[in-house]
Scaffold this active site. Structure first.
Site, PDB file in Angstrom:
ATOM      1  N   ASP A  54       0.753  -1.073   0.130  1.00 45.80           N
ATOM      2  CA  ASP A  54      -0.103  -0.232   0.042  1.00 45.80           C
ATOM      3  C   ASP A  54       0.884   1.242   0.156  1.00 45.80           C
ATOM      4  OD1 ASP A  54      -2.764   1.384   0.388  1.00 45.80           O
ATOM      5  OD2 ASP A  54      -1.710   2.021   2.441  1.00 45.80           O
ATOM      6  N   GLU A  75       0.978  -0.889  -5.201  1.00 47.40           N
ATOM      7  CA  GLU A  75      -0.016   0.344  -5.511  1.00 47.40           C
ATOM      8  C   GLU A  75       0.482   1.605  -5.543  1.00 47.40           C
ATOM      9  OE1 GLU A  75      -3.310   2.860  -3.903  1.00 47.40           O
ATOM     10  OE2 GLU A  75      -1.594   2.539  -2.536  1.00 47.40           O
TER      11      GLU A  75
HETATM   12  C1  GLC Z   1      -4.017   3.324  -0.448  1.00 49.00           C
HETATM   13  C2  GLC Z   1      -5.472   2.820  -0.193  1.00 49.00           C
HETATM   14  C3  GLC Z   1      -6.432   3.887   0.265  1.00 49.00           C
HETATM   15  C4  GLC Z   1      -5.870   4.517   1.557  1.00 49.00           C
HETATM   16  C5  GLC Z   1      -4.324   4.795   1.452  1.00 49.00           C
HETATM   17  C6  GLC Z   1      -3.946   4.904   2.833  1.00 49.00           C
HETATM   18  O1  GLC Z   1      -4.211   4.471  -1.443  1.00 49.00           O
HETATM   19  O2  GLC Z   1      -5.962   2.372  -1.372  1.00 49.00           O
HETATM   20  O3  GLC Z   1      -7.522   3.554   0.320  1.00 49.00           O
HETATM   21  O4  GLC Z   1      -6.473   5.499   1.706  1.00 49.00           O
HETATM   22  O5  GLC Z   1      -3.691   3.950   0.886  1.00 49.00           O
HETATM   23  O6  GLC Z   1      -3.729   3.885   3.480  1.00 49.00           O
HETATM   24  C1  GLC Z   2      -2.790   7.305  -2.904  1.00 40.65           C
HETATM   25  C2  GLC Z   2      -3.029   7.716  -4.192  1.00 40.65           C
HETATM   26  C3  GLC Z   2      -4.088   8.685  -4.573  1.00 40.65           C
HETATM   27  C4  GLC Z   2      -5.285   7.831  -4.084  1.00 40.65           C
HETATM   28  C5  GLC Z   2      -5.053   7.847  -2.412  1.00 40.65           C
HETATM   29  C6  GLC Z   2      -6.418   7.192  -2.030  1.00 40.65           C
HETATM   30  O1  GLC Z   2      -2.328   8.246  -2.025  1.00 40.65           O
HETATM   31  O2  GLC Z   2      -1.596   8.411  -4.450  1.00 40.65           O
HETATM   32  O3  GLC Z   2      -4.080   8.900  -5.889  1.00 40.65           O
HETATM   33  O4  GLC Z   2      -6.318   8.745  -4.402  1.00 40.65           O
HETATM   34  O5  GLC Z   2      -4.188   7.123  -2.281  1.00 40.65           O
HETATM   35  O6  GLC Z   2      -7.511   8.069  -2.119  1.00 40.65           O
END
Ligand code: GLC
Ligand code: GLC
Length: 641
Positions: free
Chosen positions: A285, A327
């Site tokens: 993540d 991710e």
């Molecule tokens: C990733 C997850 C998102 C979350 C963020 C912080 O982007 O997909 O849902 O808010 O990380 O953990």
């Molecule tokens: C991460 C991504 C961003 C996404 C968020 C969760 O920070 O970089 O684009 O929207 O997680 O909402």
């Protein structure tokens, strides 16, 4: 360096001897892997921790802990490690199909997943990502992404023993489990954070903590706000410590301090413990944010890669079949850098995702085609995870330089796409909801279920039968491209039943301020029963997706990772080829909501080879015919070469 490595190794070995690691029955197997990995790990960690006078002691301990975790690994998984290493490429096969769901929303609890198994089988799923199921703060927890313990589950979902049991039984059925490794931050209720709050200096050093707000300023001016509607800035004052904590996301998500090797080791242990429960793939993540340097955006820094590579070595030592999925929802140039057999073997493909929607809105495929030409190729043995949408918002992450090549202005185009998907642009088919508007930058992202964004919601409420038909086709077109583009396709469970937006999130105080909840639906028995009913939207989408899944599984050409983009003979037509052992697959998609006749001779040019047949309809194809393509039509044409 070589001499130094040798000395380090000797020092470590003396201590392992002393700690009687070498007498364990597991040592020989571990050591054979360590022989190949020691220098790599030592060099990676040296890059990060060379300033530490106790470097060799840290290194020795990190490897010792990896060994102890390997000793604790269940036999069955050690067995799996022998056949399913990343190099085996098992995840590249056309037989693999992913799905993702929240445990509670999809199945009530972890045990409940067992009763969903037949459903997953119907769809042909071989990989199931369970959204974060860990212990998390009760009130606000960012959909589980604020983890209070990586060793405990949210009690409402069951226990870790339940998880192990499900992992085991799903594995027997050919379904690998995927879980999140939320390693950029923990919740502020994590044991480490609690100790930090209580004044424990050792644990304060687990996080990025600052006494003087001036120190945070050095960083702040270069950072972007991820959730600008919630708060400004990336630091949170903690009154108990009377100190500032780095919080990239929400104020209750505390960023870990990877400058401290103890944090690296502690998190490596959490990682291996998840693998030892039977998790086959970890979704890493928020990879972009894990290392911070003054004067930079603190995203995608080289040290972030070093850390992930070092985690990968730890996996190779203790649980070598574990895969990493990255991710990184960032600039396409940066996404690519995480993908490597020795870093993250698979990666979300947010560019394809966003541009499928972009092409649907503009009815032009040029940006999508350009990205597929320029950016789809990956190192051998690695794969994209292709998807139509996920639990997060859709961000328009195409490269401005790519857009400029086509005369498209990035900022204006994003604004158009946001208006379009919020249903505000004239002629829009979409019913999306805006997310995290930032008035300073004009930036915004989009939420909504695939069905609502594709036009099904609007057509059902105020459209004609023809519009509904086109909307359904649009959803299937997007999934059809995702299924054919190579890599691992991922179904966001509920899309297969064309589930619409759930506006009730606005009534729930825990969800109202986060519009991502609009597209995180609850399991519906009613829709589930409709899946076999023809003449319903859910029934039609379900049957079509099952058919695509079946065709994909039965044709090895879908397991080919690379594709060649061809000229579709019309601005709305995307065409690409894939080839495998005497078979040519031609994928043709019409992104227009009107019927289109491609330029004369297009099909003859596209469909080379003998006996062309359209796999979805089963019809034979006569390329000379230049037949009309229906609105949002998708064709998978297979021919013999
Ligand atoms: C990733 C997850 C998102 C979350 C963020 C912080 O982007 O997909 O849902 O808010 O990380 O953990
Ligand atoms: C991460 C991504 C961003 C996404 C968020 C969760 O920070 O970089 O684009 O929207 O997680 O909402």
């Amino acid at each position: 360096m070589e001499k130094f490595m040798q000395l380090l190794r000797e020092e470590c070995e003396a201590r392992w001897e002393e700690h009687s690691l070498t007498r364990s029955p597991d040592w020989a197997e571990f050591k054979s892997r360590l022989d190949g990995e020691f220098t790599r790990l030592a060099e990676l960690l040296w890059d990060l921790y060379r300033d530490r006078p106790d470097f060799s002691y840290q290194l020795e301990g990190i490897i010792e802990d990896a060994f102890r975790a390997f000793e604790a690994r269940p036999l069955e998984l050690k067995e799996r490690d022998r056949t399913f290493q990343p190099e085996s490429g098992w995840f590249l096969s056309e037989k693999q199909l992913g799905a993702v769901a929240y445990v509670d929303r999809f199945a009530g609890n972890i045990k409940g997943l067992a009763k969903r198994l037949p459903y997953l089988k119907e769809l042909g799923i071989s990989y199931l990502h369970l959204m974060p199921f860990f212990l998390a703060p009760e009130k606000e927890n960012d959909g589980g992404y604020a983890v209070s313990s990586y060793r405990e589950t949210n009690p409402a979902l069951g226990t870790m023993a339940d998880l192990e049991a499900i992992a085991r039984s799903f594995r027997k059925e050919g379904i690998a489990l995927v879980a999140d490794f939320v390693f950029n931050h923990t919740s502020d209720e994590h044991d480490w954070a609690q100790k930090a709050k209580a004044g424990n200096a050792r644990y304060q050093d687990f996080y990025r903590v600052f006494t003087d707000p001036a120190e945070t300023m050095v960083y702040q001016e270069h950072l972007r706000d991820i959730f600008p509607e919630h708060r400004k800035g990336s630091f949170t004052f903690n009154p108990q410590m009377k100190k500032w904590v780095w919080t990239t996301f929400n104020s209750f998500q505390w960023d870990l301090n990877y400058r401290n090797p103890e944090v690296f080791n502690a998190m490596a242990q959490e990682m291996i413990s998840l693998a030892n429960r039977g998790i086959a793939i970890l979704r890493l993540d928020a990879v972009a944010f894990i290392w911070k340097e003054p004067g930079t955006t603190c995203e995608n820094l080289p040290q972030a890669h070093t850390i992930i590579k070092a985690f990968q070595v730890m996996a190779r030592l203790a649980c070598p079949s574990l895969l990493f999925k990255s991710e990184a929802i960032v600039h396409p140039d940066d996404i690519e850098k995480y993908i490597d057999l020795r870093e993250c073997q698979i990666s979300y493909n947010p560019l394809l995702m966003a541009e499928l929607w972009e092409a649907s809105a503009t009815k032009e495929v040029r940006l999508l085609a350009l990205s597929l030409r320029k950016r789809h190729h990956l190192p051998a043995g690695c794969a994209w995870v292709n998807y139509v949408r996920c639990h997060d918002d859709i961000g328009w992450t195409f490269a401005d330089e790519d857009a400029a090549e086509l005369g498209i202005k990035g900022w204006d185009h994003r604004r158009f796409l946001n208006d379009f998907y919020m249903g505000e642009f004239p002629g829009s088919f979409s019913r999306g909801v805006g997310f995290q508007y930032n008035p300073e930058t004009g930036d915004r992202r989009i939420c909504g279920t695939a069905a609502s964004l594709a036009g099904i919601e609007k057509a059902l409420e105020e459209g004609t039968g023809a519009e509904l038909d086109t909307a359904v086709r649009r959803l299937l077109l997007l999934y059809g491209i995702v299924f054919a583009a190579g890599g691992l396709p991922l179904i966001y469970l509920s899309d297969e039943l064309a589930v619409l937006n759930r506006y009730a999130y606005r009534e729930d105080p825990g969800q109202a301020s986060d519009s991502r909840w609009v597209h995180r639906p609850l399991w519906s028995d009613r829709l589930y029963k409709l899946r076999r009913k023809s003449g319903t939207t859910s029934g039609r989408v379900f049957a079509a997706l099952c058919a695509l899944s079946e065709i994909r599984r039965s044709n090895p050409v879908f397991g080919v990772q690379s594709l060649t983009v061809a000229d579709g003979g019309h601005p709305s037509i995307l065409a690409f080829h894939k080839q495998h052992e005497g078979r040519l697959l031609t994928v043709v998609g019409n992104f227009s909501d009107r019927p289109i006749i491609p330029a004369p001779g297009t099909m003859c040019r596209l469909v080379a080879g003998k006996n062309p047949r359209e796999l979805i309809s089963g019809k034979l194809v006569l390329p000379e015919e230049d037949a009309e393509l229906e609105p949002c039509a998708l064709s998978w044409i297979l021919s013999d070469t």
